[in-house]
Design an enzyme around this catalytic site. Structure first.
Site: not given
Length: 188
Positions: A75, A145
Site C-alpha cells: 500500500c 496498518c
C-alpha cells in the site's frame, strides 16, 4: 431563423420543467440504502488522524533512542517510530513518530505512541496488532496498518538493544534464568 430555434428550444425546456416527473419506487429507495451502506472511519481513527499525538523525531544518534523504520510495499505506507528509554529503569519515557500513509496508518502510529509511553521494553514488545486494531475499530482491509505499528515498535526496541547490549531482555518467565546456589551466596 435563430430566433425561431431559440423560441422552440426555450419552449421545450419550460415544458419539461413544468411537467411532473414520476420516479420509480426502486429509485426513490436506492439513495437511502446507499447512504446507509457507505463506509466511514471510526471516530477514534478520525480523532488520531485529525489530531495525531507525538508527531516528530528524536535524535537517533542518542544511545537512549531506538528507531524503527518499517513499510508496507502493498500500500505504500511507511512508518518511522522513535522511542527514548530511561537506561536506569528500562521504561519508555518518550515516543515520536512520522508516518507517510493512509488515515488508518497515521491513527495506528499515533495510538501506539500513547500506548507504549510509560511501558517497559518487555511490555512494549508484547503489544500486538490485534490490540491496536481492536482499539481503533479498524476494518479487516486496514489491519496491515496495525501490523506496521506493531512492527515499528519491535524494530525500535531492537535498535535500542543493538545500541545498548547491556539492556538485553530479562527472561521474566524464568526458563532461562540462572538461580544462584546456596554455596555462591554463602561465599559472597
Amino acid at each position: 431563423m435563430f430566433s425561431r430555434s431559440v423560441r422552440a428550444l426555450s419552449g421545450r425546456v419550460l415544458a419539461n420543467a413544468v411537467r411532473p416527473t414520476v420516479i420509480p419506487a426502486a429509485r426513490q429507495i436506492a439513495p437511502a440504502v446507499a447512504v446507509a451502506a457507505r463506509r466511514s472511519y471510526h471516530e477514534k481513527v478520525l480523532d488520531h488522524y485529525s489530531r495525531p499525538r507525538n508527531v516528530g523525531t528524536l535524535d537517533k544518534k542518542d544511545k537512549s533512542v531506538g528507531e524503527g523504520l518499517v513499510g508496507a510495499p502493498a500500500c505504500g505506507d511507511v512508518m518511522r517510530l522513535h522511542i527514548k528509554v530511561d537506561p536506569d529503569t528500562g521504561v519508555i519515557s518518550d515516543v515520536k513518530f512520522k508516518t507517510f500513509g493512509c488515515g488508518s496508518a497515521i491513527a495506528s502510529s499515533s495510538y501506539v505512541t500513547e500506548l507504549v509511553r510509560g511501558m517497559t521494553l518487555e511490555q512494549a514488545s508484547k503489544v500486538k496488532n490485534t490490540e491496536i486494531a481492536k482499539e481503533l475499530c479498524l476494518p479487516p482491509v486496514k489491519l496491515h496498518c496495525s501490523m506496521l505499528a506493531e512492527d515499528a515498535i519491535k524494530a525500535a526496541i531492537k535498535d535500542y538493544r543493538t545500541k545498548n547490549p547491556q539492556a538485553q531482555p530479562t527472561n521474566l518467565a524464568g526458563t532461562g534464568a540462572k538461580f544462584e546456589t546456596a554455596q555462591a551466596s554463602a561465599t559472597a
